[in-house]
Each structure stands twice: as C-alpha cells, then as structure tokens.
Design a protein around this motif. Structure first.
Motif, PDB file in Angstrom:
ATOM      1  N   HIS A 143      -4.434   0.319 -14.743  1.00 34.55           N
ATOM      2  CA  HIS A 143      -5.234   0.810 -13.622  1.00 34.55           C
ATOM      3  C   HIS A 143      -5.507  -0.252 -12.563  1.00 34.55           C
ATOM      4  N   ALA A 144      -5.856  -1.450 -12.972  1.00 33.20           N
ATOM      5  CA  ALA A 144      -6.132  -2.504 -11.981  1.00 33.20           C
ATOM      6  C   ALA A 144      -4.891  -2.796 -11.144  1.00 33.20           C
ATOM      7  N   ALA A 145      -3.737  -2.855 -11.775  1.00 28.61           N
ATOM      8  CA  ALA A 145      -2.486  -3.101 -11.044  1.00 28.61           C
ATOM      9  C   ALA A 145      -2.186  -1.947 -10.097  1.00 28.61           C
ATOM     10  N   ALA A 197       6.487   1.018  -5.932  1.00 27.15           N
ATOM     11  CA  ALA A 197       5.914  -0.224  -6.465  1.00 27.15           C
ATOM     12  C   ALA A 197       5.612  -0.083  -7.952  1.00 27.15           C
ATOM     13  N   TYR A 198       5.107   1.078  -8.346  1.00 27.86           N
ATOM     14  CA  TYR A 198       4.818   1.330  -9.760  1.00 27.86           C
ATOM     15  C   TYR A 198       6.107   1.267 -10.589  1.00 27.86           C
ATOM     16  N   LYS A 199       7.127   1.955 -10.117  1.00 25.72           N
ATOM     17  CA  LYS A 199       8.417   1.965 -10.821  1.00 25.72           C
ATOM     18  C   LYS A 199       9.001   0.556 -10.912  1.00 25.72           C
ATOM     19  N   GLN A 200       8.941  -0.169  -9.816  1.00 25.28           N
ATOM     20  CA  GLN A 200       9.523  -1.510  -9.810  1.00 25.28           C
ATOM     21  C   GLN A 200       8.784  -2.454 -10.754  1.00 25.28           C
ATOM     22  N   HIS A 220      -8.317  11.076 -11.174  1.00 21.85           N
ATOM     23  CA  HIS A 220      -7.424  10.730 -10.072  1.00 21.85           C
ATOM     24  C   HIS A 220      -8.067   9.694  -9.152  1.00 21.85           C
ATOM     25  N   TRP A 221      -7.207   9.111  -8.314  1.00 20.83           N
ATOM     26  CA  TRP A 221      -7.654   8.280  -7.215  1.00 20.83           C
ATOM     27  C   TRP A 221      -7.517   9.128  -5.952  1.00 20.83           C
ATOM     28  N   PHE A 248      -9.556   3.626  -0.712  1.00 22.98           N
ATOM     29  CA  PHE A 248      -9.416   4.731  -1.650  1.00 22.98           C
ATOM     30  C   PHE A 248     -10.721   4.934  -2.421  1.00 22.98           C
ATOM     31  N   LEU A 249     -10.849   6.085  -3.014  1.00 26.23           N
ATOM     32  CA  LEU A 249     -12.020   6.404  -3.831  1.00 26.23           C
ATOM     33  C   LEU A 249     -11.571   6.524  -5.284  1.00 26.23           C
ATOM     34  N   ASP A 250     -12.177   5.757  -6.155  1.00 29.47           N
ATOM     35  CA  ASP A 250     -11.845   5.791  -7.580  1.00 29.47           C
ATOM     36  C   ASP A 250     -12.600   6.947  -8.228  1.00 29.47           C
ATOM     37  N   GLU A 251     -11.876   8.014  -8.546  1.00 30.62           N
ATOM     38  CA  GLU A 251     -12.461   9.163  -9.224  1.00 30.62           C
ATOM     39  C   GLU A 251     -11.808   9.360 -10.595  1.00 30.62           C
ATOM     40  N   VAL A 252     -11.331   8.255 -11.166  1.00 32.76           N
ATOM     41  CA  VAL A 252     -10.632   8.309 -12.439  1.00 32.76           C
ATOM     42  C   VAL A 252     -11.548   8.835 -13.542  1.00 32.76           C
TER      43      VAL A 252
END
Length: 119
Positions: free
Chosen positions: A90-92, A25-28, A114-115, A105-109
C-alpha cells in the motif's frame, strides 16, 4: 452501468494518462523488475469515474451535492480498488499515485476498499 447511465467510465485525458501510468508503475515495480508475469487477479482496477456529459454516477438518477461520489462528476476523479493489493504494498502504491498526477488522493482503503483519485 444502468439504462439511465450507460457509461460511467468517462475521465479527462489527464486522468486517463495518470490512471494508465499508475497501473504501469505497479506492473513494472512488482512484476517486470522481477522478471515474472503479472497474474490477472493482481492488477490495478478502476471504478466509478463520471458520466460523459458530467454529473455524478448515481443509481437513483438524482443529483445531490452530498453522499458518496460527490466529486465524480467532471472526469477528474476515479476510485482505484485496493481489495486485491497486498497491504504490504500500500505505501508503494500510494507513492505511485502521488508520482502519477494524484497527490491529493483520498485514502478510503479502510472504509471502502479503494483510493479516491483526484487528478
């Protein structure tokens, strides 16, 4: 990877499918849709899954219910590195994580770059 834990990349088939779907999805979205080639330094990276027979990947070879990677023991958790992803994306990316099997998921950015994915 250590002599004690030669394989720390084990995940369930469900987690593997979700991880692959997020990367695709990221690549696309950020490359294929724009007709440009994705550079190797802007790819989704995963780390610290589980060991094949269960248990937390830990350098001390000692199990503990506390500390980092506590959930990394049954093949349904993995860390997705955020360090190479532009913060404007990041939001996307978080929406991609949600849409592809890791809604909790846990946001540990900010604290660990990382997530923490939970499939």
């Amino acid at each position: 990877v250590t002599a004690t834990h030669p394989d720390n990349w084990w995940v369930t088939a469900t987690a593997q499918a979700g991880m692959q779907a997020i990367a695709l999805a990221y690549k696309q979205q950020f490359y294929d849709s724009l007709g440009i080639t994705q550079p190797s330094n802007d790819r989704i990276g995963y780390n610290d899954a589980s060991v094949p027979l269960g248990g937390k990947f830990d350098l001390a070879s000692a199990w503990s219910n506390s500390g980092s990677h506590n959930e990394h023991r049954t093949g349904v958790n993995d860390d997705m590195w955020s360090g190479n992803i532009d913060p404007s994306r990041h939001a996307a990316v978080e929406q991609m994580i949600i849409n592809n099997g890791s809604p909790n998921f846990l946001d540990e950015v900010a604290s660990a770059a990382h997530w923490h994915l939970r499939f």
